[in-house]
Design a protein around this motif. Structure first.
Motif, PDB file in Angstrom:
ATOM      1  N   ARG A  30       0.821  -1.164   0.063  1.00 51.74           N
ATOM      2  CA  ARG A  30       0.071  -0.145  -0.085  1.00 51.74           C
ATOM      3  C   ARG A  30       0.848   1.302   0.097  1.00 51.74           C
ATOM      4  NH1 ARG A  30      -4.592  -1.487   4.133  1.00 51.74           N
ATOM      5  NH2 ARG A  30      -5.123  -3.447   3.434  1.00 51.74           N
ATOM      6  N   ALA A 106     -12.983  -9.856  11.645  1.00 52.12           N
ATOM      7  CA  ALA A 106     -13.419  -9.685  10.321  1.00 52.12           C
ATOM      8  C   ALA A 106     -14.572 -10.675  10.388  1.00 52.12           C
ATOM      9  CB  ALA A 106     -12.485  -9.836   9.297  1.00 52.12           C
ATOM     10  N   GLN A 168      -4.450 -10.132   5.344  1.00 53.25           N
ATOM     11  CA  GLN A 168      -5.106  -8.879   4.760  1.00 53.25           C
ATOM     12  C   GLN A 168      -5.739  -8.310   5.852  1.00 53.25           C
ATOM     13  OE1 GLN A 168      -4.814  -7.453   1.398  1.00 53.25           O
ATOM     14  NE2 GLN A 168      -5.364  -5.724   2.445  1.00 53.25           N
ATOM     15  N   VAL A 169      -6.475  -8.964   6.435  1.00 52.90           N
ATOM     16  CA  VAL A 169      -7.425  -8.313   7.700  1.00 52.90           C
ATOM     17  C   VAL A 169      -6.600  -7.942   8.713  1.00 52.90           C
ATOM     18  CG1 VAL A 169      -9.586  -9.317   6.828  1.00 52.90           C
ATOM     19  CG2 VAL A 169      -8.046 -10.618   8.697  1.00 52.90           C
ATOM     20  N   ASP A 172      -5.387  -4.705   7.720  1.00 52.53           N
ATOM     21  CA  ASP A 172      -6.514  -3.512   7.868  1.00 52.53           C
ATOM     22  C   ASP A 172      -6.231  -3.034   9.455  1.00 52.53           C
ATOM     23  OD1 ASP A 172      -6.799  -3.694   4.989  1.00 52.53           O
ATOM     24  OD2 ASP A 172      -8.705  -4.925   5.436  1.00 52.53           O
ATOM     25  N   ALA A 173      -6.365  -4.221  10.241  1.00 55.44           N
ATOM     26  CA  ALA A 173      -6.582  -4.053  11.629  1.00 55.44           C
ATOM     27  C   ALA A 173      -5.141  -3.305  12.342  1.00 55.44           C
ATOM     28  CB  ALA A 173      -6.733  -5.357  12.222  1.00 55.44           C
ATOM     29  N   CYS A 174      -4.183  -3.453  11.781  1.00 55.59           N
ATOM     30  CA  CYS A 174      -2.871  -2.870  12.101  1.00 55.59           C
ATOM     31  C   CYS A 174      -2.934  -1.498  11.923  1.00 55.59           C
ATOM     32  CB  CYS A 174      -1.901  -3.614  11.469  1.00 55.59           C
ATOM     33  SG  CYS A 174      -0.133  -3.068  11.863  1.00 55.59           S
ATOM     34  N   LEU A 175      -3.387  -1.147  10.722  1.00 56.65           N
ATOM     35  CA  LEU A 175      -3.213   0.283  10.246  1.00 56.65           C
ATOM     36  C   LEU A 175      -4.503   0.982  10.984  1.00 56.65           C
ATOM     37  CD1 LEU A 175      -2.653  -0.388   6.509  1.00 56.65           C
ATOM     38  CD2 LEU A 175      -0.964   0.266   8.204  1.00 56.65           C
ATOM     39  N   ALA A 176      -5.617   0.271  11.435  1.00 49.55           N
ATOM     40  CA  ALA A 176      -6.743   1.153  11.956  1.00 49.55           C
ATOM     41  C   ALA A 176      -6.043   1.610  13.434  1.00 49.55           C
ATOM     42  CB  ALA A 176      -7.821   0.059  12.083  1.00 49.55           C
TER      43      ALA A 176
END
Length: 181
Positions: A30, A106, A168-169, A172-176
């Motif tokens: 990303r 998720a 992938q999830v 996403d959780a890490c970046l959140a």
């Protein structure tokens, strides 16, 4: 640039997993995120049981502490058994995300019905059997890391199927969990 370390919790030789890991890193890429992958190089060669996860945990914790000291912004543990995740959180101030916990979260908010496939399921089924098993599912959760190559196969076979890939999830959780700058 946000630096995220993905920790492989096993002693599997790098040469045997490098092509798979390189493909994962390309798929997960990303803008503004620098992904690095490291194996602990210690403990079990793979994690299939709770005993394997317990054996891997101390090595994962050490690697996460080192990652925080090196300036990584967050860490993802590349295993749905989440070895060492809770112990490491008590020792570092950066986000530490387990692929398993992220997947479970998720699943809770995914379109229903959800078909959860274990690592054993994914290792033993051919593509036709896998697609057939998912006939009535709105979502499929891949219950093990190392099966990211299945995501494209399933999405091609059933374009409306939501496929939850643990890495992938977890990303996403890490970046959140990262603070907004």
């Amino acid at each position: 640039m946000v630096k995220v370390l993905l920790v492989g919790p096993t002693s599997t030789p790098w040469a045997s997993i490098a092509p798979e890991i390189d493909a994962d890193l390309v798929r997960l890429a990303r803008p503004g995120i620098e992904l690095t992958y490291r194996c602990t190089g210690a403990g079990p060669s793979e994690i299939r049981t709770a005993r394997d996860a317990r054996a891997a945990a101390p090595f994962v914790v050490n690697m996460i502490v080192d990652a925080a000291d090196e300036g990584f912004d967050a860490v993802i543990v590349d295993c749905t058994a989440d070895p060492g995740v809770s112990d490491a959180r008590a020792l570092v101030e950066i986000p530490v995300v387990g692929a398993g916990e992220a997947l479970r979260s998720a699943i809770a908010s995914a379109p229903q019905p959800v078909c959860e496939l274990t690592g054993a399921d994914l290792r033993s089924m051919d593509v036709a059997a896998l697609v057939s098993q998912l006939r009535d599912a709105a979502t499929v959760a891949l219950g093990g890391t190392g099966f990211s190559h299945v995501v494209e196969i399933l999405t091609r076979a059933r374009p409306s199927l939501v496929v939850l890939d643990p890495l992938q999830v977890a990303l996403d959780a890490c970046l959140a969990r990262l603070p907004d700058d």
